[in-house]
Design a protein around this motif. Structure first.
Motif, PDB file in Angstrom:
ATOM      1  N   ARG A 178       0.661   5.648   0.536  1.00 39.73           N
ATOM      2  CA  ARG A 178      -0.423   5.062  -0.249  1.00 39.73           C
ATOM      3  C   ARG A 178       0.143   4.590  -1.592  1.00 39.73           C
ATOM      4  NH1 ARG A 178      -2.664   8.537  -4.153  1.00 39.73           N
ATOM      5  NH2 ARG A 178      -1.770  10.640  -4.160  1.00 39.73           N
ATOM      6  N   GLY A 186       0.779  -1.221   0.000  1.00 36.41           N
ATOM      7  CA  GLY A 186       0.000   0.000   0.000  1.00 36.41           C
ATOM      8  C   GLY A 186       0.814   1.275   0.000  1.00 36.41           C
ATOM      9  N   LYS A 187       2.116   1.188  -0.290  1.00 39.97           N
ATOM     10  CA  LYS A 187       2.970   2.376  -0.278  1.00 39.97           C
ATOM     11  C   LYS A 187       3.663   2.561  -1.629  1.00 39.97           C
ATOM     12  CE  LYS A 187       3.774   2.387   4.704  1.00 39.97           C
ATOM     13  NZ  LYS A 187       4.774   2.501   5.796  1.00 39.97           N
TER      14      LYS A 187
END
Length: 206
Positions: free
Chosen positions: A158, A36-37
């Motif tokens: 994100r 998620g990064k």
């Protein structure tokens, strides 16, 4: 060379430019690259023969991660996961500045060059969250220096979308503004901050 400390915002961390040497280090960085990064950076030049590290965090124990080049071929390494080829030859990039992005989503780390997916690897496990020194353009012990130039490294909490990464013209124009005018770019990509602290909105002009 490094000309200033990075700017921290709620959407990422922005560094300044460096070229050659053994890299630039930031102490006590809480950021860990995980599912998620996203990490992005501008790059120029070619990798030298042998090992060149683009980004690395901490000693090679739990929580460490790095993206490195071996004779130009890109790899991702983390003791918590393993050592993975990303299937991309960095030295095939044409001469000039390019935006690299590493997006970890749905168990896969995808490499983008100027908005185009060019490689990647599977990453099913998580990296241990740590607070350690992060190095750009070399290994944490000063070895394996990147043969080219890095600028505007950004760390996101994100996963950026392919549509966001495809906005190459806007990102490139803002980058050029930041270099020519010695400006800091706001992470929301809507304004720039001049050395005297005044802000200026970024428009759509070419």
């Amino acid at each position: 060379k490094i000309s200033a400390e990075p700017v921290f915002t709620d959407k990422g961390h922005m560094g300044r430019a460096l070229s050659g040497g053994a890299g630039m280090q930031l102490r006590e960085v809480p950021y860990t690259f995980n599912e998620g990064k996203t990490m992005t950076m501008w790059v120029n030049g070619k990798a030298s023969s042998g090992y060149n590290v683009l980004i690395a965090k901490g000693p090679k124990t739990a929580g460490h991660f790095e993206i490195y080049l071996k004779d130009g071929h890109m790899y991702f390494y983390a003791p918590d996961l393993g050592d993975y080829s990303m299937g991309f030859d960095f030295n095939t990039l044409e001469n000039g500045w390019h935006l690299l992005a590493f997006v970890w989503k749905n168990g896969t780390i995808t490499v983008y060059a100027d908005g185009e997916a060019v490689g990647g690897c599977t990453a099913k496990k998580a990296i241990k969250e740590t607070v350690e020194t992060m190095t750009f353009g070399g290994q944490t012990d000063g070895s394996m220096a990147f043969g080219g130039t890095l600028d505007t490294v950004r760390l996101y909490d994100r996963a950026l979308t392919p549509e966001e990464l495809a906005e190459r013209d806007q990102l490139r124009r803002i980058y050029i503004d930041s270099v020519v005018g010695n400006l800091k770019v706001q992470m929301d990509n809507t304004s720039i901050v001049r050395p005297d602290g005044t802000k200026e909105k970024v428009g759509k002009k070419q």
